[in-house]
Design a protein around this motif. Structure first.
Motif, mmCIF file in Angstrom:
data_model
loop_
_atom_site.group_PDB
_atom_site.id
_atom_site.type_symbol
_atom_site.label_atom_id
_atom_site.label_comp_id
_atom_site.label_asym_id
_atom_site.label_seq_id
_atom_site.Cartn_x
_atom_site.Cartn_y
_atom_site.Cartn_z
ATOM 1 N N SER A 1 0.832 -1.208 0.000
ATOM 2 C CA SER A 1 0.000 0.000 0.000
ATOM 3 C C SER A 1 0.867 1.259 0.000
ATOM 4 N N ARG B 296 0.905 4.115 -2.909
ATOM 5 C CA ARG B 296 0.682 5.553 -2.687
ATOM 6 C C ARG B 296 1.882 6.375 -3.179
ATOM 7 N N ASN C 87 -6.801 20.577 -0.553
ATOM 8 C CA ASN C 87 -6.985 19.352 0.231
ATOM 9 C C ASN C 87 -6.317 18.122 -0.382
ATOM 10 N N GLN D 108 -3.291 16.169 1.335
ATOM 11 C CA GLN D 108 -3.527 14.781 1.754
ATOM 12 C C GLN D 108 -2.407 13.871 1.244
ATOM 13 N N ILE E 50 0.745 14.567 3.303
ATOM 14 C CA ILE E 50 0.678 13.988 4.655
ATOM 15 C C ILE E 50 0.842 12.468 4.588
ATOM 16 N N GLU E 51 0.187 11.882 3.596
ATOM 17 C CA GLU E 51 0.277 10.408 3.465
ATOM 18 C C GLU E 51 1.719 9.972 3.245
ATOM 19 N N LEU F 283 3.638 10.227 6.411
ATOM 20 C CA LEU F 283 3.257 9.113 7.300
ATOM 21 C C LEU F 283 3.921 7.807 6.858
ATOM 22 N N ASP F 284 3.920 7.581 5.556
ATOM 23 C CA ASP F 284 4.498 6.330 5.052
ATOM 24 C C ASP F 284 6.001 6.244 5.317
ATOM 25 N N LEU G 21 -0.701 6.713 13.748
ATOM 26 C CA LEU G 21 -1.361 8.000 13.509
ATOM 27 C C LEU G 21 -2.599 7.835 12.634
ATOM 28 N N TYR H 188 -6.108 9.207 13.766
ATOM 29 C CA TYR H 188 -6.723 10.366 13.119
ATOM 30 C C TYR H 188 -7.696 9.994 12.005
ATOM 31 N N ILE H 189 -7.538 8.829 11.424
ATOM 32 C CA ILE H 189 -8.449 8.458 10.333
ATOM 33 C C ILE H 189 -9.465 7.428 10.814
ATOM 34 N N ARG I 146 3.602 11.205 17.077
ATOM 35 C CA ARG I 146 3.188 12.582 16.792
ATOM 36 C C ARG I 146 4.418 13.490 16.730
ATOM 37 N N PHE J 145 6.225 12.940 13.524
ATOM 38 C CA PHE J 145 5.519 13.616 12.425
ATOM 39 C C PHE J 145 5.808 15.121 12.433
ATOM 40 N N LEU K 238 -2.804 16.621 10.576
ATOM 41 C CA LEU K 238 -3.178 15.198 10.494
ATOM 42 C C LEU K 238 -4.688 15.029 10.311
ATOM 43 N N GLN L 102 -6.512 16.754 8.520
ATOM 44 C CA GLN L 102 -6.873 16.985 7.122
ATOM 45 C C GLN L 102 -6.965 15.670 6.367
ATOM 46 N N LEU L 103 -6.294 14.711 6.932
ATOM 47 C CA LEU L 103 -6.256 13.402 6.277
ATOM 48 C C LEU L 103 -7.547 12.655 6.580
ATOM 49 N N LYS L 104 -8.465 12.741 5.624
ATOM 50 C CA LYS L 104 -9.768 12.123 5.885
ATOM 51 C C LYS L 104 -9.691 10.599 5.805
ATOM 52 N N GLN L 105 -8.923 10.148 4.854
ATOM 53 C CA GLN L 105 -8.777 8.683 4.724
ATOM 54 C C GLN L 105 -7.471 8.361 4.013
ATOM 55 N N ARG L 106 -6.975 7.148 4.248
ATOM 56 C CA ARG L 106 -5.740 6.738 3.559
ATOM 57 C C ARG L 106 -6.105 6.238 2.170
ATOM 58 N N THR L 107 -5.259 6.585 1.226
ATOM 59 C CA THR L 107 -5.471 6.093 -0.134
ATOM 60 C C THR L 107 -5.023 4.636 -0.171
ATOM 61 N N GLU L 108 -5.916 3.763 -0.523
ATOM 62 C CA GLU L 108 -5.586 2.335 -0.554
ATOM 63 C C GLU L 108 -5.847 1.775 -1.946
ATOM 64 N N PRO L 109 -5.067 0.802 -2.351
ATOM 65 C CA PRO L 109 -5.376 0.159 -3.632
ATOM 66 C C PRO L 109 -6.639 -0.679 -3.530
ATOM 67 N N GLN M 24 -5.349 -5.818 -5.121
ATOM 68 C CA GLN M 24 -4.205 -6.000 -4.219
ATOM 69 C C GLN M 24 -3.974 -7.486 -3.916
#
Lengths: 210, 323
Positions: A30, A34, A127, A131, A134-135, A138-139, A149, A153-154, A181, A184, B10, B12-19, B24
């Motif tokens: 994943s 990304r 946005n 996003q 940020i991703e 995080l990765d 995190l 947060y999600i 945190r 980050f 953080l 702002q991150l509504k969701q993680r982008t996933e395949p 997958q």
């Protein structure tokens, strides 16, 4: 710096342990997807293909991994070469692009965040780019801090739920969350100070269609 | 950036982008298949590499062994220049079963050489002297300057070289060393005989030295020296075999004069020509005297001519039958 956990995982993979393969795939597919997606104009199918090629190539060359960088960083280098090769094959003209953090509008948003003067509309304006940024941060965080995190947060999990998912205690999770945190914060602060995303984007280029 | 700002970002991150989950899973299967195939290939390569390394190690090890063995045999000084083998000769090396000896074999100290009743050897030593090993003799090479005579007879001739070096023939009953000479050493159970044709020979036994001079024969038993007496070489049993084991003399085309000169040199007989030197040069010979004793050779040769011979007190007299 040696990455002992990564080294251990590589050792197990070289021995052919299926459990190690599952860990390897679940941890990195994943993230790679990304990483690539942000560099192929959001082409999901292409990102999937290149992520698969990257994983295969990495598995073929595990003997060359010396744990001098994180395994994910090592694989990002491989992914970059596939992306470059792909666009070279497609005869797309290369252009040096301004990284997102250096893009004037994004940078303005990030600086207002840093100054504590951010407004919700400004954040929402960019946005999608934010996003993605940020991703990627995080990765790249060590010790699965990115997952922690994300849960917080999600997925909006409670500490108890996180402790259960990570098979550890609530105290340990709280402590790990604080470190995640902080990690980050440091990564993002470094991002703003350096005026570039080299730390996260060692190759500052993308492609555009001719 | 403080904690709150980090939280703001953080959030702002509504969701993680996933395949796509199905894709997958398919990717996972494909990558796993690739990984397992690659693992098999690597294992095969590793096995081939290991086998190649093992084979290389074995080859190198074998080469080292061969080289060492070769060096081992070449590292020793050659004990002799050449050997002429006549009849059946057996060689015992490294306590192995005796095998027929060939002239090109590499001998090491401790090797046993045994001649059969119909066999003998002529060793051409490094100093140019000649050591003849008679029939039914067993010797052990110790070095290029020492040989052990277990049984039988040895004839050592140093007169044929200008640079004779010390050489010792050792037996259980004593050790024999020469001082420029021709001598025969005979070793039988409880009896050692040394017959000297010319020069001198030293015999050391139990820290005592004995000297044997030309035409003397010394006999030694375990009790000590038994006797010393003079002898004439040409027909003495201890010498007759040395004549038989001479390099073959080619009679054909030689004159009677040549033959008489040759045999007198090899038997230490003085020749009394009786004025027939010139006449005997015109008498040409044929046939062979190979492996004959002195007497038999003389009889055979003179029988084919008009001349006769007679041996008296170490002198070979030539007589014309017609006179």
């Amino acid at each position: 710096m040696q990455h002992k956990q990564d080294k251990q995982l590589v050792k197990q993979l070289l021995k052919g342990q299926t459990q190690a393969f599952n860990t390897f795939f679940d941890s990195y597919h994943s993230k790679l997807f990304r990483f690539i997606l942000g560099r192929v104009d959001g082409d999901h199918d292409l990102a999937m293909d290149l992520a698969q090629e990257t994983l295969c190539k990495a598995l073929d060359n595990l003997k060359d991994y010396r744990a001098e960088a994180a395994l994910f960083t090592w694989m990002c280098q491989i992914a970059r070469s596939f992306i470059y090769a792909h666009f070279s094959k497609q005869k797309r003209r290369r252009r040096h692009v301004v990284p997102m953090a250096e893009h004037p509008s994004i940078r303005k948003v990030l600086l207002t965040i840093a100054d504590g003067q951010e407004t919700q509309p400004e954040l929402q304006l960019h946005n999608q780019q934010i996003q993605q940024l940020i991703e990627e941060v995080l990765d790249h965080l060590p010790n699965n801090y990115g997952d922690l995190l994300t849960w917080k947060y999600i997925d909006e999990l409670s500490v108890a739920e996180m402790a259960e998912r990570a098979n550890t205690t609530m105290v340990a999770i709280q402590s790990a969350l604080a470190r995640a945190r902080q990690s980050f914060q440091q990564a993002f602060t470094a991002l703003l100070k350096t005026d570039s995303l080299d730390h996260f984007y060692p190759s500052n280029w993308e492609y555009e269609y001719e | 950036m403080n904690k709150e700002q980090a939280d703001t970002i953080l959030k702002q991150l509504k969701q993680r982008t996933e395949p796509d989950a199905a894709k997958q899973q398919a990717t996972k299967q494909a990558v796993m298949a690739h990984w397992q195939k690659n693992l098999k290939k690597q294992r095969r390569q590793r096995f081939a590499w290991t086998a190649a390394v093992a084979a290389s190690v074995i080859v190198v090890f074998a080469l080292v062994l061969v080289i060492n063995f070769d060096n081992g045999s070449q590292g020793l000084p050659a004990m002799y220049q050449q050997v002429d083998i006549h009849g059946t000769i057996m060689l015992e090396q490294d306590s192995h079963k005796a095998q027929p000896m060939t002239a090109d074999v590499s001998l090491k100290p401790g090797d046993i050489i045994a001649s059969s009743s119909d066999g003998y050897l002529i060793w051409h030593l490094n100093d140019g002297s000649e050591l003849r090993q008679g029939p039914d003799a067993r010797i052990v090479w110790q070095s290029d300057q020492q040989i052990e005579l277990l049984t039988g007879q040895l004839f050592h001739n140093t007169d044929i070289t200008q640079s004779a070096e010390p050489f010792m023939i050792s037996t259980k009953l004593g050790s024999v060393s020469h001082v420029g000479t021709q001598y025969v050493v005979k070793h039988q159970p409880n009896r050692l005989q040394v017959a000297v044709k010319s020069g001198r020979v030293n015999i050391s036994r139990q820290q005592k030295q004995h000297t044997v001079k030309g035409n003397e024969l010394m006999s030694i038993s375990p009790d000590g020296v038994e006797s010393v007496h003079t002898f004439t070489g040409h027909n003495h049993p201890m010498w007759s075999w040395t004549f038989k084991t001479q390099q073959p003399y080619a009679l054909k085309g030689q004159s009677l004069y040549d033959f008489v000169v040759w045999i007198s040199q090899h038997t230490d007989l003085a020749v009394d020509w009786q004025g027939h030197q010139q006449a005997t040069q015109g008498v040409l010979l044929q046939g062979t005297i190979d492996k004959m004793s002195v007497d038999m050779a003389l009889k055979t040769v003179f029988a084919s001519t008009d001349y006769q011979y007679q041996i008296d007190q170490g002198r070979l007299q030539i007589i014309n039958q017609d006179k």
